[in-house]
Design a protein around this motif. Structure first.
Motif, PDB file in Angstrom:
ATOM      1  N   GLY A   1       1.701  17.009  12.858  1.00 32.45           N
ATOM      2  CA  GLY A   1       2.285  17.272  14.169  1.00 32.45           C
ATOM      3  C   GLY A   1       1.286  17.842  15.151  1.00 32.45           C
ATOM      4  N   GLY A   2       0.340  18.649  14.655  1.00 30.10           N
ATOM      5  CA  GLY A   2      -0.700  19.178  15.521  1.00 30.10           C
ATOM      6  C   GLY A   2      -1.630  18.094  16.037  1.00 30.10           C
TER       7      GLY A   2
ATOM      8  N   THR B   1      -3.847  23.069  11.651  1.00 31.38           N
ATOM      9  CA  THR B   1      -4.491  21.892  12.240  1.00 31.38           C
ATOM     10  C   THR B   1      -5.990  22.088  12.244  1.00 31.38           C
ATOM     11  N   ARG B   2      -6.721  21.071  11.817  1.00 34.74           N
ATOM     12  CA  ARG B   2      -8.169  21.156  11.696  1.00 34.74           C
ATOM     13  C   ARG B   2      -8.855  20.520  12.892  1.00 34.74           C
ATOM     14  N   ALA B   3     -10.152  20.765  13.027  1.00 32.08           N
ATOM     15  CA  ALA B   3     -10.932  20.178  14.119  1.00 32.08           C
ATOM     16  C   ALA B   3     -11.333  18.745  13.811  1.00 32.08           C
ATOM     17  N   SER B   4     -11.102  18.284  12.605  1.00 36.35           N
ATOM     18  CA  SER B   4     -11.455  16.926  12.192  1.00 36.35           C
ATOM     19  C   SER B   4     -10.334  16.369  11.344  1.00 36.35           C
TER      20      SER B   4
ATOM     21  N   GLU C   1     -12.563  26.876  13.446  1.00 33.34           N
ATOM     22  CA  GLU C   1     -13.460  25.902  14.085  1.00 33.34           C
ATOM     23  C   GLU C   1     -12.751  25.204  15.235  1.00 33.34           C
ATOM     24  N   LEU C   2     -11.489  24.831  15.023  1.00 29.73           N
ATOM     25  CA  LEU C   2     -10.724  24.188  16.089  1.00 29.73           C
ATOM     26  C   LEU C   2     -10.565  25.128  17.274  1.00 29.73           C
TER      27      LEU C   2
END
Length: 223
Positions: free
Chosen positions: A68-69, A91-94, A180-181
């Motif tokens: 969803g993110g 939610t991750r940056a990748s 990181e995000l």
């Protein structure tokens, strides 16, 4: 503080449905108009985002967990003028990830890495969500994630207040992934949710509700 009550679009994680956000839907009605986005039909993030955008008001806030993110980020890439704020949980940056079965995803999401007292409480509802969503939908959702590993453009499109939150014992999105995000978004607030795994709205409903309430009313600095 916002002078109006925003619609709040809530987007579930992979293999989950609206039950993930049930407590927030009930608790945030005084500061928002919650509605659920449908991520069960499409096989790309772009199509998922377009479908949700087609069924939302002209201006709104959006909150998503994991899949969803990523859809929320794609929505802000497609229609930045319509989204006033965005909250990203787990939610991750990748989008780099390995393919998983529905069972493996559920095991990681509910493994006894969070509060041991909480694991048996959420494992049943998570399993029930997975059964309702079904393997075919899960495969479509996983295809959507695997097909678009670069979300840099979507992240760079974020110019609105952003909440990035993660469970300190999340095994799918590690805390350093979420940090990181947050570091990539100048408007981001980062929050670590203690004794929590991947499905924060269900595992720590009170804390997530408080975070969203503060975020929606510009009071996140005191939470």
């Amino acid at each position: 503080m916002l002078s109006h009550t925003l619609p709040l679009v809530l987007l579930p994680a992979m293999g989950c449905d609206g039950q993930l956000w049930a407590q927030q839907v009930l608790a945030l009605g005084d500061v928002s108009h919650p509605q659920l986005g449908d991520l069960t039909v499409d096989t790309t993030l772009e199509a998922m985002a377009a479908r949700v955008l087609a069924h939302t008001p002209p201006r709104f806030a959006v909150a998503g967990v994991s899949l969803g993110g990523y859809v929320a980020l794609e929505m802000i890439r497609q229609a930045p003028e319509r989204i006033e704020r965005i909250a990203l949980f787990g939610t991750r940056a990748s989008l780099r990830m390995r393919a998983r079965t529905l069972g493996e995803q559920g095991m990681l999401a509910t493994a006894p890495h969070a509060d041991p007292m909480l694991t048996p409480i959420i494992s049943g509802p998570v399993q029930a969500m997975a059964e309702r969503v079904g393997a075919a939908t899960f495969e479509r959702q996983q295809c959507a994630l695997l097909a678009r590993p670069d979300i840099g453009d979507a992240i760079r499109a974020v110019r609105v207040p952003t909440l990035v939150a993660v469970g300190d014992r999340d095994r799918i999105c590690l805390p350093e992934d979420a940090r990181e995000l947050a570091a990539l978004i100048p408007t981001a607030f980062f929050r670590l949710i203690r004794q929590c795994g991947h499905l924060a709205p269900m595992e720590r409903p009170g804390e997530v509700t408080s975070l969203l309430r503060a975020f929606l009313t510009d009071r996140l600095d005191i939470v």
